[in-house]
Each structure stands twice: as C-alpha cells, then as structure tokens.
Design an enzyme around this catalytic site. Structure first.
Site, PDB file in Angstrom:
ATOM      1  N   SER A  15       0.800  -1.232   0.000  1.00 12.29           N
ATOM      2  CA  SER A  15       0.000   0.000   0.000  1.00 12.29           C
ATOM      3  C   SER A  15       0.829   1.276   0.000  1.00 12.29           C
ATOM      4  O   SER A  15       0.351   2.335   0.385  1.00 12.29           O
ATOM      5  CB  SER A  15      -0.956   0.003   1.195  1.00 12.29           C
ATOM      6  OG  SER A  15      -0.300  -0.344   2.393  1.00 12.29           O
ATOM      7  N   GLY A  18      -0.081   3.287  -5.740  1.00 12.64           N
ATOM      8  CA  GLY A  18      -1.016   2.655  -6.651  1.00 12.64           C
ATOM      9  C   GLY A  18      -2.337   2.240  -6.038  1.00 12.64           C
ATOM     10  O   GLY A  18      -2.938   2.956  -5.222  1.00 12.64           O
ATOM     11  N   SER A 141      -7.213 -10.312 -10.399  1.00 13.09           N
ATOM     12  CA  SER A 141      -7.036  -9.625 -11.675  1.00 13.09           C
ATOM     13  C   SER A 141      -7.849 -10.321 -12.738  1.00 13.09           C
ATOM     14  O   SER A 141      -8.164 -11.516 -12.622  1.00 13.09           O
ATOM     15  CB  SER A 141      -5.550  -9.639 -12.053  1.00 13.09           C
ATOM     16  OG  SER A 141      -5.359  -9.298 -13.409  1.00 13.09           O
ATOM     17  N   TYR A 154       1.892 -15.152 -13.804  1.00 11.74           N
ATOM     18  CA  TYR A 154       1.078 -14.154 -13.097  1.00 11.74           C
ATOM     19  C   TYR A 154      -0.384 -14.589 -13.086  1.00 11.74           C
ATOM     20  O   TYR A 154      -1.040 -14.554 -12.037  1.00 11.74           O
ATOM     21  CB  TYR A 154       1.227 -12.794 -13.783  1.00 11.74           C
ATOM     22  CG  TYR A 154       0.316 -11.721 -13.225  1.00 11.74           C
ATOM     23  CD1 TYR A 154       0.556 -11.162 -11.980  1.00 11.74           C
ATOM     24  CD2 TYR A 154      -0.778 -11.254 -13.953  1.00 11.74           C
ATOM     25  CE1 TYR A 154      -0.269 -10.167 -11.468  1.00 11.74           C
ATOM     26  CE2 TYR A 154      -1.607 -10.263 -13.452  1.00 11.74           C
ATOM     27  CZ  TYR A 154      -1.355  -9.725 -12.212  1.00 11.74           C
ATOM     28  OH  TYR A 154      -2.176  -8.746 -11.714  1.00 11.74           O
TER      29      TYR A 154
END
Length: 264
Positions: A15, A18, A141, A154
């Site tokens: 954190s 972004g 994602s 990923y």
C-alpha cells in the site's frame, strides 16, 4: 450509502503506492484506522504523508516488512496483532515467454502473490471469527480468468487467489466474517502511462491516448479507458463495510467489462 468503519483496524498490503494506497485512503475516508505495508520505509513515509493530506483526520501507521517471506509476516503480526479488515493487495507482475519461466520464477510468483495472502489470512482470521466480525479481500485480476500468454505465471497466481478466497470463506462460514476476491481490470498505475505511450502516438493528450490504447490493445474492455485506482478502492471499501454482510466467497469484478463473461 453511508459507510462507517470507525473503530475498525484495516491492514492493506502493498500500500505504498497505486491501488493499495488508493484502497487505504478510501478506508481512511470511511473512518478506519489504516496500517500501510511495504518493503521500503521511505516510500511508506511518503504514502503516510499522502494519505494524511487526503484525509487530515486519518489514523494511519506503517510497517516496513517483506511479506513474501514468513519472517515479514511475523514482523507485521507482531506490530499489529489484530485486524478487523485485511486487504491482500501485494503482488508482482511482468512478462516472460512461457517456456522461459523457470522453477525459481514460478515459486517467486506463488510466494509473493499467493502465499503472502495465505499467511496473513491464517494469522488474522481466528481473531476475526472470535469477535464475530471481519472482512478479508484478496485483490485478483482479470488475468485470473483471461490468462495472458506473456504472463501465465502471473495469471496462475491470480487464479490461485480466487481458490484461496473461496476456500477460506468456507472456513469462516457462519462466523460473521466474509472473504472475497476482487477482480481488477486494466488500471492506471505507476508506469502505465509510459507503457501506453510506447504503443500509441505520444502527441495525443492522455485521455485520447488511453482510449486509443484500449481500443487497439485491450478491445475486450467495455469501459473503453483504464480504470482509476480509486474505482478499485470504491468496491473494496464497500466490501469492507457492514452493508456487504451477505457477500462472501465471491469473485467480484471491477474490470470495466474486460472479462467476456456474465459470471466470473
């Protein structure tokens, strides 16, 4: 909708910038005490100053630790023994040809993107269940579903996070604790502008440039532009709230319609 997280402690990993910093700022706006994490003390100090400028009343602290390692997780938990809200945002990404991803790189992506989240859930979930309230979110994602050919390591790690979220939601069943994953789409973060301008005409104003980039290189998106980190944060703040009490074990999308599916 009035979201009140006063009295709640929120730990947000990754954190210092972004999406993670946007999430921490959103939680602070809602009244939560926020703990920032990252490896670099200098960047964390800058992040604290940024958050305090955005939310002058914020109660914010920071823990510098490498959460990809068990020792880093222990360091965080020693500094912050209890959390009401845990947001596992820490992650790495980068393109590598599929046949060139060696064992060490597979392990690195699993350690950083998956195991770091598992360790903290394991540490903080028991306290949440004892008090009968808690919120855990794992930032996934669109790559968890639409596996990128240039980043299958990923994509693998983000797919694993969906399974981790669903599994721990079952562990927390009936306790008042919710566990979810957030599927984030293409987002404007550090370095993305340079990446966009490497693929489109540099003379274009940013708004035109990003739309051209999305039209040509990310045509799956229904939004037609990059997502702002604050838009990811808005969903995370809601899922962290009492109002989201019936949402658990879910993979909730804030992807701009990138994933061509009615359900995840």
């Amino acid at each position: 909708m009035q979201i009140d997280l006063a009295g709640r402690t929120a730990v947000v990993t990754g954190s210092s910038q972004g999406i993670g910093l946007a999430i921490a700022t959103g939680l602070a706006h809602a009244g939560a005490r926020v703990v920032l994490t990252g490896r670099g003390a200098g960047r964390l100090q800058e992040a604290q100053e940024h958050l305090r400028r955005a939310v002058p009343s914020a109660e914010v602290s920071a823990v510098a630790a490498d959460l990809a390692r068990a020792e880093g997780a222990e360091q965080l938990c020693a500094a912050v023994p209890h959390a009401d809200i845990l947001v596992n945002n820490l992650g790495i990404f980068g393109p590598t040809p599929a046949l060139e991803i060696d064992d060490a790189l597979w392990r690195e992506y699993f350690d950083v993107n998956v195991l770091s989240a598992v360790r903290l859930i394991r540490a903080y979930l028991p306290g949440m269940t004892r008090q009968g309230w808690g919120r855990i979110q794992n930032i996934a994602s669109d790559s968890a579903i639409v596996i990128p050919a240039e980043m299958i390591h990923y994509g693998m790690s983000k797919t694993a996070l969906l399974a981790v979220s669903r599994g721990f939601a079952k562990e927390a069943a009936g306790s008042g604790v919710t566990v979810n994953s957030v599927i984030a789409g293409p987002t404007r973060t550090g370095g993305v502008e340079d990446f966009v301008y490497s693929l489109v005409d540099r003379s274009l104003p940013w708004e035109e440039a990003q739309r051209e980039f999305m039209r040509v290189h990310r045509p799956q998106s229904l939004l037609g532009r990059l997502i702002e980190p604050e838009e990811i944060a808005n969903l995370v703040v809601y899922l962290s709230s009492p109002q989201a009490s019936a949402t658990t074990g879910a993979a909730v999308r804030v992807d701009g319609g990138y994933v061509d599916s009615i359900v995840p």
